[in-house]
Design an enzyme around this catalytic site. Structure first.
Site, PDB file in Angstrom:
ATOM      1  N   PHE A 148       0.862  -1.183   0.000  1.00 58.95           N
ATOM      2  CA  PHE A 148       0.000   0.000   0.000  1.00 58.95           C
ATOM      3  C   PHE A 148       0.899   1.233   0.000  1.00 58.95           C
ATOM      4  O   PHE A 148       1.620   1.486   0.962  1.00 58.95           O
ATOM      5  CB  PHE A 148      -0.953   0.059   1.197  1.00 58.95           C
ATOM      6  N   ASP A 233       9.300   2.911   2.139  1.00 53.42           N
ATOM      7  CA  ASP A 233       8.100   3.673   2.444  1.00 53.42           C
ATOM      8  C   ASP A 233       7.820   3.495   3.933  1.00 53.42           C
ATOM      9  O   ASP A 233       7.255   2.490   4.365  1.00 53.42           O
ATOM     10  CB  ASP A 233       6.923   3.181   1.587  1.00 53.42           C
ATOM     11  N   LYS A 262       2.301  10.809   7.285  1.00 53.30           N
ATOM     12  CA  LYS A 262       1.451  10.534   8.448  1.00 53.30           C
ATOM     13  C   LYS A 262       1.903  11.261   9.721  1.00 53.30           C
ATOM     14  O   LYS A 262       1.592  12.426   9.874  1.00 53.30           O
ATOM     15  CB  LYS A 262       1.300   9.028   8.641  1.00 53.30           C
TER      16      LYS A 262
END
Ligand SMILES: *Cc1c(COP(=O)(O)O)cnc(C)c1O
Length: 409
Positions: A148, A233, A262
């Site tokens: 993802f 990531d 985030k």
């Protein structure tokens, strides 16, 4: 099997209202949050819930963290946006702080995670053409199954999740998907056109999948041997969550590029970035990439506060210690409603025994008991509370889980 949660008429009406004029791209749990502090949120009817999702790790430092809020408030009163057409007085400090945290020369700030992943892809391709000498237009990037990395058309094009991908093509070429956790699969997929391997050091959305020990080390070695960039990531896994500053630290691995997001925005504003050395990030020159909002003064002020919070190691230690307690308790539930527990630090993916119900049903049962979690992929539920959560509250949440599982039996 569980019945749907008891929802008050007020909440039911507000949930319905929020769906009426919005696209239905989410299926939220029926709770309408009004206020929050630390690890706790309060709904419009005054009920309190322990937040064990933490905005998918965007709220590592808790709701309303006083240090982050103070930095944001001070910046709000002075300067919030300039665009990168001009220099502002928080930019250099943010890049230096994040550069020191990552050990990298250069920072390229963006806003959302997907934009930072796109940035990493662009940088890797350009590096491939200008530095590695890959023929123009031929660059390939290796990614992992069940990845993802965000929701842009390029990124969903190399997703293996049909919901994320189907109906959104045509997709950008230049990606090869290999099995996650297998270094051999990466070695086999590399050829002269390969410019990068893009992986999550722990796969979050896939259900907190931790790769076999040594995987990250092997990926690092394979990338170095083949002159391929290793891109980590760390948007969800980084910034304290796993008990280290970065999930790659677990194996002492340093990727060529970190992709962050985030928690970098402190739960206040979207802040993302790519961090790399000048030999890599230096390929981007004026006009070749950018973002109107990327690196704005408010984002930088918040980002600086976040890096400061991480600089003492206190949050990483909390994640490690509380994570050990959490995993210990969760392992005790295997065979009592749970099939498996995975994760690292204060982050767990638990597989619910499908005979008891779906992940959604367990999430709803926990909502009724005052704990917010979110299912991912069928029978998996993810637990990732803010790192500021108290031990007592964390244990209370596990008790509620045990209770919910036993009620479902
Ligand atoms: C959330 C996430 C993204 C995308 O971030 P957005 O801010 O939602 O665009 C990318 N990669 C990983 C690993 C993520 O968890």
């Amino acid at each position: 099997m569980t019945q749907s949660p008891r929802i008050s008429p007020t909440t039911a009406a507000l949930v319905e209202q929020s769906e009426r004029r919005s696209a239905h791209n989410y299926h939220p749990l029926p709770v309408v949050i009004h206020q929050a502090e630390g690890a706790w949120v309060t709904d419009v009817e005054g009920r309190r819930y322990l937040d064990c999702l933490a905005g998918y790790s965007s709220l590592n430092f808790g709701h309303g963290n006083p240090v982050i809020l103070a930095a944001a408030r001070a910046q709000l009163d002075r300067l919030t946006l300039t665009s990168r057409a001009f220099v502002h007085d928080r930019f250099a400090d943010f890049c230096a702080a994040l550069g020191d945290l990552t050990g990298k020369d250069m920072i390229l700030p963006m806003n959302t995670g997907a934009e930072a992943v796109e940035t990493a892809i662009k940088v890797a391709r350009k590096w491939g053409y200008e530095v590695k000498g890959v023929p123009d237009g031929m660059a390939t990037i290796i990614v992992a199954e069940n990845n993802f990395h965000g929701r842009t058309t390029t990124i969903v094009g190399f997703s293996t999740d049909p919901d994320a991908r189907n109906g959104f093509g045509p997709f950008a070429p230049g990606f090869r998907v290999v099995k996650y956790g297998s270094a051999d699969a990466i070695r086999d997929a590399i050829d002269d056109t390969t410019v990068a391997v893009l992986i999550e050091p722990v796969q979050g959305e896939a259900g907190v999948l931790v790769p076999p020990d040594g995987y990250l080390t092997q990926v690092r070695e394979i990338c170095a041997e083949n002159r391929v960039l290793m891109i980590a990531d760390e948007i969800q896994s980084g910034l304290g969550r796993t008990g280290d500053t970065f999930a790659c630290d677990h194996e002492g691995v340093v990727p060529d590029m970190y992709v962050l997001g985030k928690a970098l925005g402190g739960g206040v504003v979207p802040v993302s970035a790519v961090a790399a050395d000048a030999a890599v990030l230096g390929v981007i020159r004026p006009g070749q990439h950018g973002s109107t909002f990327g690196g704005n003064p408010l984002a930088c002020a918040v980002g600086i506060a976040v890096v400061e919070l991480l600089s003492t190691g206190e949050y990483q230690t909390r994640a490690r210690e509380l994570g050990a307690l959490l995993h210990g308790r969760l392992r005790g539930l295997v065979g009592h409603g749970l099939l498996a527990v995975r994760g690292r630090g204060l982050w767990a993916g638990i597989d619910i025994d499908p005979s008891l119900g779906t992940g959604r049903q367990v999430s709803e049962a926990l909502l009724e008991r005052g704990v917010l979690v979110k299912d991912t992929h069928g029978s998996t539920v993810r637990l990732g509370p803010p790192l500021v959560i108290s031990e007592e509250d964390l244990m209370w949440a596990v008790d509620r889980l045990a209770e919910a599982l036993s009620d479902l039996r």
